[in-house]
Scaffold this motif. Structure first.
Motif, short mmCIF file in Angstrom:
data_model
loop_
_atom_site.label_atom_id
_atom_site.label_comp_id
_atom_site.label_asym_id
_atom_site.label_seq_id
_atom_site.Cartn_x
_atom_site.Cartn_y
_atom_site.Cartn_z
N GLU A 549 -4.04 -9.62 3.61
CA GLU A 549 -2.87 -8.60 3.78
C GLU A 549 -3.21 -7.40 4.57
O GLU A 549 -4.29 -6.68 4.28
CB GLU A 549 -1.93 -8.25 2.54
N PHE A 550 -2.32 -6.91 5.51
CA PHE A 550 -2.54 -5.73 6.30
C PHE A 550 -1.12 -5.05 6.62
O PHE A 550 -0.51 -5.39 7.53
CB PHE A 550 -3.33 -5.79 7.34
N LYS A 554 4.35 0.46 0.88
CA LYS A 554 5.41 0.10 0.52
C LYS A 554 5.76 -1.19 0.57
O LYS A 554 6.28 -1.77 -0.29
CB LYS A 554 6.38 1.21 1.06
N SER A 555 5.54 -1.62 1.70
CA SER A 555 5.93 -3.05 2.05
C SER A 555 5.21 -3.92 0.97
O SER A 555 5.71 -5.04 0.72
CB SER A 555 5.38 -3.61 3.36
N LEU A 556 3.90 -3.79 0.77
CA LEU A 556 3.10 -4.84 -0.09
C LEU A 556 3.50 -4.60 -1.48
O LEU A 556 3.64 -5.66 -2.32
CB LEU A 556 1.82 -4.33 -0.21
N ASN A 561 4.86 -11.00 -4.81
CA ASN A 561 4.09 -12.18 -4.82
C ASN A 561 2.49 -11.77 -3.95
O ASN A 561 1.68 -12.61 -3.78
CB ASN A 561 4.42 -13.13 -4.13
N SER A 562 2.55 -10.33 -3.41
CA SER A 562 1.52 -9.96 -2.81
C SER A 562 0.18 -9.86 -3.57
O SER A 562 0.38 -9.42 -4.99
CB SER A 562 1.88 -8.63 -1.93
N ILE A 563 -0.98 -9.80 -3.20
CA ILE A 563 -2.39 -9.62 -3.81
C ILE A 563 -2.53 -8.18 -4.34
O ILE A 563 -2.75 -7.75 -5.45
CB ILE A 563 -3.54 -9.83 -3.06
N ALA A 568 -1.98 -3.50 -8.20
CA ALA A 568 -1.47 -2.36 -8.55
C ALA A 568 -0.86 -2.40 -10.18
O ALA A 568 -0.86 -1.53 -10.61
CB ALA A 568 -0.31 -2.10 -7.80
N LYS A 569 -0.49 -3.48 -10.17
CA LYS A 569 0.11 -4.06 -11.56
C LYS A 569 -0.89 -3.88 -12.56
O LYS A 569 -0.89 -3.33 -13.77
CB LYS A 569 0.85 -5.52 -11.85
N ASP A 570 -2.13 -4.47 -12.45
CA ASP A 570 -3.26 -4.68 -13.12
C ASP A 570 -3.80 -2.94 -13.53
O ASP A 570 -4.27 -2.95 -14.56
CB ASP A 570 -4.33 -5.27 -12.60
N ALA A 571 -3.61 -2.36 -12.51
CA ALA A 571 -4.18 -1.00 -12.57
C ALA A 571 -3.01 -0.03 -13.51
O ALA A 571 -3.33 1.27 -13.62
CB ALA A 571 -4.39 -0.33 -11.55
N GLY A 572 -1.92 -0.55 -13.75
CA GLY A 572 -0.66 0.18 -14.30
C GLY A 572 0.09 1.16 -13.49
O GLY A 572 0.62 2.17 -14.05
#
Length: 585
Positions: A549-550, A554-556, A561-563, A568-572
């Motif tokens: 991804e590049f 904000k877009s990501l 479904n983006s990596i 970011a979710k795993d990092a809280g």
């Protein structure tokens, strides 16, 4: 395997042609004067009027002059050999240092540290102190041996009939011993490297060893390595005794035949000539023994010279300086990766597999990815620490593969994950080339939030930093690296998890400094904490050596479904929900 004659030729070239000729001519002249003085003494003994004052004064005067000539030639030879060997040692050491500094990082990744230290310690010591002495003795003994056979052959010509068989026997003994001794020396040198390596590692990690109460294990490991090294040294002593017995036999043969032929020719040669022949024959055992030992010592110790030259044949990095580059380059800081591939060493798998992306000048790009995705490899590729296996990288339109390494690396700045400091002053670590004023250095320290710390030091900028920055905390070392980057302020800045070793508050201060001071620069940040790249213009997500991804953060984040969203979710940082808890009311 024999030591090639090229090693000897290169060593004498290092000594210098002039000094080598002085040594050779001086040694020949010294032996000639020695032979003639002994012959002159024999003639004096045979002279019918040797007790007359005039005859005695003549022979004494000539004999004294020959003795003075021997002293002068020996002195000149020794001085020339000593000075020449100093030049040779200096040239070999400087060449080793230069070649080692030009070796690629892959070499240091695959070569044990003890082996490199062994080159700069034991092998340099051999070339400095041991090789000159044994080389001088070897040359002297070689000409002494020739002198013995020449004198005996002149006095009793029939002795030449047994010279060839004696030389063949001597050659076979020497060949067998020297080959064995040389290989034993090589084995001993190889087994010494682990001793140095283990000792250095133990000293460096002594605090950790004590913390885990592992002293006994490390002592046992050290004793095992030393014992193994001694096991490889003992056979050399045994081989030395084997040689001594056989050389005694050869020496006894020479004395026997010299005496035999002198008796058989008693009616044709004078008593003085017989005495001269026998006295030279009696020296042969000592001379031959010394010659073979010196030959073996030269061959075994010249291996050190061979080892010092070994790194000259290892593939080096690219040229340091090639064609000139515009002093203002890079002006925009535009970085392009075009189908770029790279591997750490030949025959290994690719770590970057044809990545392509374009970073505009002045953009702030965060680089993220799981462990092994290729983030640090991308950084190494920018500095050409590892070379391209395909594709290219361009900065402001120039292919970095066509540039000299100095031209490239001096125009980029990196704040590494592991801060690098050298023993020296604080100022030297910030401005190693003394290119900036003290005011500029203090300003960089202030921007790096280190000014108050530096002001509190007794010597200020002249504070002595220990080797590796051991007398500074890891966070302070990182801030010194930041100050160094702020001072240079190149158009392209790479942050390789630069704030991983500092606390969150200091991390925020550093990020603010980077945003303000490098506003016009292209900044590539390998993220350790995702919150540090949330305000980047774009985020580059690498996955298994490819661009996954590049886009802008904000877009990501908008794409669930983006990596990047998953990281970011795993990092809280996203996806947090507030749950109502009635017990909190």
């Amino acid at each position: 395997m024999n030591v090639g004659y090229g090693v000897y030729v290169r060593y004498f070239k290092s000594i210098g042609v002039t000094f080598s000729l002085i040594v050779l001519i001086g040694t020949i002249a010294n032996q000639a004067f020695a032979i003639y003085s002994n012959t002159w003494l024999a003639e004096w003994a045979d002279h019918p009027n040797n007790n007359e004052p005039s005859t005695r004064d003549l022979y004494l005067g000539v004999y004294g002059a020959l003795g003075i000539a021997q002293s002068l030639t020996l002195f000149a030879t020794s001085i020339a050999m000593a000075v020449g060997c100093v030049y040779a040692a200096r040239n070999l050491h400087n060449n080793l240092l230069h070649q080692t500094m030009r070796l690629p990082m892959a070499f240091f990744d695959t070569t044990p540290l003890g082996r490199i230290v062994n080159r700069f310690s034991r092998d340099v010591d051999v070339v400095d102190n041991i090789l000159p002495q044994i080389m001088r003795l070897w040359i002297m003994m070689m000409f002494n041996t020739l002198a013995v056979f020449i004198v005996i052959s002149i006095q009793t010509p029939i002795f030449m009939a047994v010279i060839v068989p004696i030389f063949i026997l001597y050659y076979l003994i020497q060949k067998f011993y020297v080959a064995t001794s040389r290989q034993l020396k090589r084995i001993e040198s190889v087994t010494r490297s682990p001793v140095y390596s283990h000792f250095g590692e133990t000293i460096t990690g002594q605090s950790t060893i004590r913390a885990y109460c592992a002293q006994n294990r490390f002592i046992s490991d050290s004793e095992y390595r030393v014992d193994f090294n001694q096991k490889c040294t003992y056979p050399s002593i045994v081989a030395n005794r084997w040689l001594g017995v056989r050389l005694e036999i050869v020496g006894a043969l020479v004395i026997f035949f010299a005496a035999l032929f002198a008796v058989l020719a008693r009616g044709t040669i004078s008593g003085g000539s017989v005495g001269l022949s026998i006295s030279y024959a009696l020296q042969i055992t000592i001379v031959l023994s010394f010659l073979v030992r010196m030959t073996a010592e030269v061959e075994t110790n010249i291996v050190a010279n061979e080892r010092l030259e070994e790194y000259a044949n290892v593939q080096k990095e690219a040229e340091w300086i090639t064609k000139p580059v515009n002093p203002k380059w890079p002006e925009e800081g535009e970085v392009k990766f075009i189908d770029y591939q790279v591997r750490y060493r030949e025959n290994l798998d690719l770590v970057l597999k044809g990545i392509t992306f374009d970073i505009k000048g002045g953009e702030k790009v965060g680089i993220v990815g799981r462990t092994g995705a290729g983030k640090s490899s991308l950084t190494l590729a920018l500095f050409r620490i590892i070379e391209s296996a395909g594709g290219k990288i361009t900065i402001d339109g120039l292919d970095i593969a066509d540039m000299g390494l100095h031209s490239l690396r001096s125009r980029l700045t990196i704040i590494p994950q592991d801060p690098v400091l050298f023993s020296g002053t604080l100022r030297m670590n910030i401005d190693p080339f003394n290119a900036f004023s003290d005011d500029d250095v203090w300003q960089s320290l202030e921007l790096a939030h280190l000014k108050s710390f530096a002001k509190g030091l007794e010597k200020g900028l002249l504070f002595e930093v220990a080797e590796g920055g051991e007398n500074l905390s890891v966070g302070q070392r990182q801030l010194v690296c930041l100050a160094r980057a702020l001072l240079r302020k190149t158009k392209v800045l790479i942050l390789d998890e630069a704030t991983a070793a500092v606390d969150l508050e200091t991390d925020d201060l550093i990020q603010k400094t980077i945003r303000s001071q490098f506003k016009e620069c292209t900044v590539l940040t390998i993220a350790h904490r995702l919150n540090t790249i949330m305000d980047s213009d774009k985020v580059l997500v690498l996955d298994k050596g490819q661009v996954a991804e590049f886009e802008s953060p904000k877009s990501l984040l908008d794409n669930r479904n983006s990596i990047f969203y998953g990281m970011a979710k795993d990092a809280g940082l996203v996806g947090q929900q507030v749950v109502y808890d009635p017990y909190l009311d």
